[in-house]
Design a protein around this motif. Structure first.
Motif, PDB file in Angstrom:
ATOM      1  N   GLY A 269       0.844  -1.193   0.000  1.00 23.78           N
ATOM      2  CA  GLY A 269       0.000   0.000   0.000  1.00 23.78           C
ATOM      3  C   GLY A 269       0.874   1.236   0.000  1.00 23.78           C
ATOM      4  N   VAL A 270       0.472   2.269  -0.716  1.00 24.28           N
ATOM      5  CA  VAL A 270       1.236   3.514  -0.788  1.00 24.28           C
ATOM      6  C   VAL A 270       0.497   4.577   0.011  1.00 24.28           C
ATOM      7  CG1 VAL A 270       2.218   5.278  -2.280  1.00 24.28           C
ATOM      8  CG2 VAL A 270       2.163   2.892  -3.041  1.00 24.28           C
ATOM      9  N   GLU A 271       1.173   5.109   1.028  1.00 24.10           N
ATOM     10  CA  GLU A 271       0.546   6.129   1.866  1.00 24.10           C
ATOM     11  C   GLU A 271       0.455   7.457   1.119  1.00 24.10           C
ATOM     12  OE1 GLU A 271       2.725   6.247   5.529  1.00 24.10           O
ATOM     13  OE2 GLU A 271       1.572   4.571   6.354  1.00 24.10           O
ATOM     14  N   PRO A 272      -0.439   8.363   1.543  1.00 25.47           N
ATOM     15  CA  PRO A 272      -0.572   9.665   0.863  1.00 25.47           C
ATOM     16  C   PRO A 272       0.773  10.375   0.756  1.00 25.47           C
ATOM     17  CG  PRO A 272      -2.344   9.356   2.457  1.00 25.47           C
ATOM     18  CD  PRO A 272      -1.397   8.218   2.662  1.00 25.47           C
ATOM     19  N   TYR A 273       0.961  11.032  -0.378  1.00 29.37           N
ATOM     20  CA  TYR A 273       2.230  11.717  -0.632  1.00 29.37           C
ATOM     21  C   TYR A 273       2.312  13.023   0.152  1.00 29.37           C
ATOM     22  CZ  TYR A 273       2.601   8.492  -4.584  1.00 29.37           C
ATOM     23  OH  TYR A 273       2.687   7.371  -5.364  1.00 29.37           O
ATOM     24  N   PRO A 274       3.525  13.522   0.344  1.00 27.67           N
ATOM     25  CA  PRO A 274       3.673  14.817   1.025  1.00 27.67           C
ATOM     26  C   PRO A 274       2.913  15.932   0.293  1.00 27.67           C
ATOM     27  CG  PRO A 274       5.808  13.733   0.710  1.00 27.67           C
ATOM     28  CD  PRO A 274       4.819  12.955  -0.072  1.00 27.67           C
ATOM     29  N   ARG A 275       2.401  16.902   1.048  1.00 32.04           N
ATOM     30  CA  ARG A 275       1.641  18.000   0.427  1.00 32.04           C
ATOM     31  C   ARG A 275       2.547  18.892  -0.418  1.00 32.04           C
ATOM     32  NH1 ARG A 275      -2.520  20.234   5.114  1.00 32.04           N
ATOM     33  NH2 ARG A 275      -3.794  18.339   5.287  1.00 32.04           N
ATOM     34  N   ARG A 276       3.756  19.089   0.046  1.00 34.97           N
ATOM     35  CA  ARG A 276       4.697  19.925  -0.683  1.00 34.97           C
ATOM     36  C   ARG A 276       5.987  19.144  -0.921  1.00 34.97           C
ATOM     37  NH1 ARG A 276       4.081  25.718   2.542  1.00 34.97           N
ATOM     38  NH2 ARG A 276       1.841  26.043   2.079  1.00 34.97           N
ATOM     39  N   PRO A 277       5.942  18.207  -1.858  1.00 29.75           N
ATOM     40  CA  PRO A 277       7.114  17.366  -2.076  1.00 29.75           C
ATOM     41  C   PRO A 277       8.260  18.146  -2.700  1.00 29.75           C
ATOM     42  CG  PRO A 277       5.474  16.964  -3.775  1.00 29.75           C
ATOM     43  CD  PRO A 277       4.830  17.882  -2.773  1.00 29.75           C
ATOM     44  N   SER A 278       9.468  17.711  -2.385  1.00 28.73           N
ATOM     45  CA  SER A 278      10.644  18.272  -3.038  1.00 28.73           C
ATOM     46  C   SER A 278      10.744  17.686  -4.442  1.00 28.73           C
ATOM     47  CB  SER A 278      11.893  17.912  -2.239  1.00 28.73           C
ATOM     48  OG  SER A 278      12.099  16.502  -2.264  1.00 28.73           O
ATOM     49  N   ALA A 279      11.670  18.202  -5.224  1.00 28.38           N
ATOM     50  CA  ALA A 279      11.864  17.687  -6.582  1.00 28.38           C
ATOM     51  C   ALA A 279      12.232  16.203  -6.538  1.00 28.38           C
ATOM     52  CB  ALA A 279      12.951  18.495  -7.297  1.00 28.38           C
ATOM     53  N   GLU A 280      13.095  15.834  -5.604  1.00 30.61           N
ATOM     54  CA  GLU A 280      13.472  14.425  -5.476  1.00 30.61           C
ATOM     55  C   GLU A 280      12.267  13.569  -5.117  1.00 30.61           C
ATOM     56  OE1 GLU A 280      16.478  14.459  -2.504  1.00 30.61           O
ATOM     57  OE2 GLU A 280      18.124  14.722  -3.940  1.00 30.61           O
ATOM     58  N   GLU A 281      11.456  14.044  -4.182  1.00 26.88           N
ATOM     59  CA  GLU A 281      10.293  13.268  -3.766  1.00 26.88           C
ATOM     60  C   GLU A 281       9.284  13.130  -4.898  1.00 26.88           C
ATOM     61  OE1 GLU A 281      10.503  14.337   1.008  1.00 26.88           O
ATOM     62  OE2 GLU A 281       9.247  15.530  -0.345  1.00 26.88           O
ATOM     63  N   ARG A 282       9.179  14.143  -5.768  1.00 30.27           N
ATOM     64  CA  ARG A 282       8.278  14.024  -6.930  1.00 30.27           C
ATOM     65  C   ARG A 282       8.760  12.913  -7.857  1.00 30.27           C
ATOM     66  NH1 ARG A 282       7.841  19.752  -6.462  1.00 30.27           N
ATOM     67  NH2 ARG A 282       9.575  20.058  -7.915  1.00 30.27           N
ATOM     68  N   GLU A 283      10.071  12.758  -7.996  1.00 26.30           N
ATOM     69  CA  GLU A 283      10.598  11.665  -8.819  1.00 26.30           C
ATOM     70  C   GLU A 283      10.207  10.309  -8.222  1.00 26.30           C
ATOM     71  OE1 GLU A 283      12.732  11.717 -11.876  1.00 26.30           O
ATOM     72  OE2 GLU A 283      11.389  13.448 -11.797  1.00 26.30           O
TER      73      GLU A 283
END
Length: 769
Positions: A441-455
């Protein structure tokens, strides 16, 4: 008044004519579950969702074992919300618990078998001002928290300092000793934190999430100086290795105890079964494993049940609590054989080839389980003389208490084309099914992801959309995160892989598996790394699941195994070291077990025990073949970060073959909590050493070695005879995600077996000056 009326009701039940004969042993259960704790007493988020369901599930399991409702006394709040057709006799306040204890002590007779079951919050309290004969090894009393739990009180008069209305482990011990002194057999089950010296977490919880069942001492108002005093009273120096043991010294015989966690550990509760289904409830993990194993049948002794419980903990990873078992484990459970042939479930036809069976996940039915159907003559209720089958069906959908299944082949039998339309059908499970798929299961993503986290988020979305058949491991993504085996979260520049009870932490000793996003040059590389990490987790989990099915099988019947632990002396304190374990490890003798090693027997440990080991300790297993046939033994080491390693034997001989009567072979595993090469702490947690064994014929030319299970690559050698064996097929399916079809029958070699040894790797404590 309610307590008095409840006790009168119990007296009436025990005095019923069915129990009039004094020489007829009874089976009696006291079931205690505390769920609705008062937040004004011990803080926000203390209410538990599981204990009321635990009690209801135990009632069902005990009924299946022939325990009458009149012989169960139930203290539980919220029982009416569980769907069980049984009212509680009271609630779990301290007064009602003590009254129930007294009533049980008064009425139990010699020969009776008694279950004392407790589910709820637990904690510890420092032993301040107690007599010397009551001081425990860790300086603390374990306490069960009734619903009316209070706060820390100082000593007054003859009363020792402690938490108001706490049920102290010594009270439980006194009841058990009193019962045993009169020839009553006692089975104690405690599904709480710190339960192994007798105890769940009080952080705010969300329904469906796994949480621990513990209230921190600070929430109970325990003063810091009392805690420090208790800790200071215990030696923290590096002594001889020890096995985790219950602190209640309850003697030998007439007693069995199951604890959800030993002292200092936290027990889990959460939504079960771990599948995407609407029929899921919160349960304590240990209670769920106990009850579903009993409902499934085939459990002949408390030891068999303990193995089933351990198997159920494999899903929780290296941070899992270690259940603790003690007492007369080879005794039959409540005096019954547990013969699976005794359990036959009703079957309803749905079509010519499909049925619904009145058994489900609570009865131990797994994905792909196989049932044999029996057609009963409606007139005689005996097996039908014409429709003799055999008819086999395979589970296609498993609910809490119902299973949908379809006609299938099994073993050498081809699938029948249709079911007979005449007569009644019953079903017996012949193979519970081994689930080799790993759900994510994938938990909700950060509200303001960094560029790395978006990748990382994009890589995960690609994997979620992919065809599961394209994965090299058996992976499936769930929309319901709470139903998944592994939860993935993107946070703090990393992709984290969390199993039950795990949380994100950067502490290298306790950090769960994770990938640093910055370490990967492209989204494709990160995507491949995520898939590889999930494959590693799936492999370890599945290897354990397959090995558990082989525990004590024919392949190990003639093996005599003696275990030892060698612990070096720590070097003198050195201010240049970064930590107490910042020093290199050595192998003291490359040919034999050191003379000063401590045997597992000396430590009071067996194959169910979880050892507590540390930096530079070495585990030795001395293996002797006392049979008449060669046995090929492959030792596999499963570390806390889902690594699988083929372990060496001492000496120059590397073959897996152990000949009858030959000198013992010695497997060794050196443990590390500090990575000397990287100069940083290593991961700690639950680790295992598996001996995978198979008996061979005298003329078998080449020994079989299952070292392929440890390789990083998922490439297999089709010409390897070990991989081509039935055992190889099972283990290969576990490792590479290739599940068997029902037509092949159970993938268990009749000459195979496994032994599993486990320990909790912990860093050494700071020496006390």
């Amino acid at each position: 008044m309610r307590v008095i009326l409840a006790l009168v009701s119990l007296i009436a039940g025990l005095a019923a004519p069915a129990f009039a004969q004094q020489d007829e042993p009874r089976r009696i259960a006291l079931l205690i579950g505390a769920s609705g704790y008062d937040e004004s007493r011990i803080g926000e988020g203390v209410a538990l969702y599981g204990p009321k369901n635990d009690v209801a599930l135990m009632i069902r399991a005990l009924r299946a074992y022939g325990v009458e409702d009149g012989n169960m006394y139930v203290l539980a709040d919220g029982l009416e919300e569980t769907g069980i057709d049984r009212e509680a006799d009271g609630v779990a306040t301290l007064g009602e618990i003590r009254a129930a204890f007294a009533r049980l002590d008064q009425n139990a007779r010699p020969g009776d078998e008694v279950l004392i079951y407790m589910s709820g919050h637990g904690s510890r309290q420092p032993q301040v001002g107690v007599s010397a004969d009551r001081v425990e090894a860790d300086g603390f009393d374990e306490i069960f928290l009734p619903l009316d739990i209070g706060a820390w009180e100082g000593a007054q008069g003859d009363r020792q300092a402690g938490v108001q209305n706490a049920l102290v482990d010594d009270e439980v011990g006194e009841l058990i000793e009193s019962l045993r002194a009169r020839g009553v057999f006692v089975w104690l089950v405690v599904d709480t934190c710190h339960s192994g010296t007798s105890d769940r977490s009080a952080a705010p919880a969300v329904p469906g999430e796994f949480r621990t069942r513990e209230v921190d001492m600070s929430a109970l108002g325990v003063p810091v100086d009392a805690v420090l005093e208790a800790e200071a009273s215990v030696s923290r120096t590096r002594g001889a290795p020890q096995a985790a043991q219950p602190s209640m010294e309850l003697g030998e015989g007439g007693f069995v105890a199951f604890f959800a966690a030993h002292s200092g550990q936290l027990a889990l509760e959460g939504m079960l079964p771990r599948a995407s289904s609407a029929e899921r409830r919160n349960y304590g993990v240990m209670t769920y494993q106990i009850a579903t194993s009993l409902l499934a049948g085939g459990v002949s002794s408390y030891r068999d049940l303990a193995y089933r419980v351990l198997n159920g903990y494999d899903d929780w990873g290296a941070r899992a609590p270690a259940p603790l078992f003690s007492g007369e484990l080879d005794r039959p459970i409540f005096g019954t054989s547990g013969d699976p042939a005794d359990i036959a479930w009703p079957v309803a036809r749905q079509s010519r080839s499909t049925v619904e069976i009145a058994a489900g996940a609570l009865n131990g039915v797994g994905e792909g389980a196989i049932f044999e159907l029996t057609v009963l003559d409606p007139d005689t209720q005996e097996a039908h003389p014409v429709f003799t089958g055999p008819y086999f069906v395979e589970a296609t959908g498993v609910g809490e208490t119902r299973t949908e299944a379809r006609l299938t082949g099994y073993g050498e039998h081809e699938a029948e084309s249709r079911l007979p339309s005449y007569g009644f059908l019953t079903a017996r499970m012949v193979d519970p099914g081994v689930r080799f798929s790993l759900s994510i299961g994938v938990e909700p993503y950060p509200r303001r992801p960094s560029a790395e986290e978006r990748e990382a988020m994009a890589a995960l979305e690609t994997l979620r959309a992919a065809d599961p058949a394209s994965f090299t491991a058996p992976l499936s993504f769930y929309d319901d995160v709470t139903a998944a085996d592994v939860r993935i979260t993107v946070r703090d520049g990393a992709v984290w892989f969390l199993r039950g009870g795990e949380t994100v932490t950067r502490n290298p000793r306790t950090a769960p598996a994770h990938l640093e996003i910055a370490d990967y040059a492209s989204r494709d590389a990160l995507e491949a790394a995520i898939e590889r990490e999930l494959g590693k987790i799936a492999r370890v989990r599945n290897l354990l699941r397959a090995a558990q099915a082989l525990v004590n099988g024919p392949g190990v019947e003639d093996l005599q195994v003696r275990g030892y632990v060698w612990r070096p002396s720590a070097p003198a304190p050195d201010p240049s070291r970064d930590a107490p374990d910042d020093w290199p490890c050595t192998l003291p003798d490359t040919e034999r077990v050191p003379a000063n090693a401590t045997s597992l027997r000396q430590m009071g440990a067996d194959d169910l025990a979880v050892l507590e080991l540390s930096h530079c300790d070495i585990v030795y297993l001395e293996v002797f073949n006392a049979g008449e046939h060669p046995v090929d033994v492959t030792p596999l080491y499963l570390d806390s970060l889902a690594g699988v390693y083929r372990m060496p034997f001492l000496g120059a001989e590397t073959s897996t073959r152990i000949e009858p009567g030959a000198p013992p072979r010695v497997v060794w595993a050196g443990l590390r909590t500090w990575d000397w090469d990287a100069d940083e702490p290593s991961s700690t947690g639950l680790e295992r050493l598996v001996l995978l064994a198979i008996e061979r014929d005298e003329d078998a030319a080449l020994p079989w070695d299952f070292a392929f299970l440890a390789q990083d690559s998922l490439q297999r050698d089709a010409g390897d005879p070990a991989q081509a064996s039935a055992l190889g097929a099972l283990m290969s399916g576990a490792s590479f995600g290739q599940t068997r079809g029902a037509q092949t029958g159970p993938a268990l070699d009749a000459r195979a077996g496994a032994l599993i040894y486990q320990w909790r790797l912990i860093p050494p404590a700071e020496p006390q000056g």
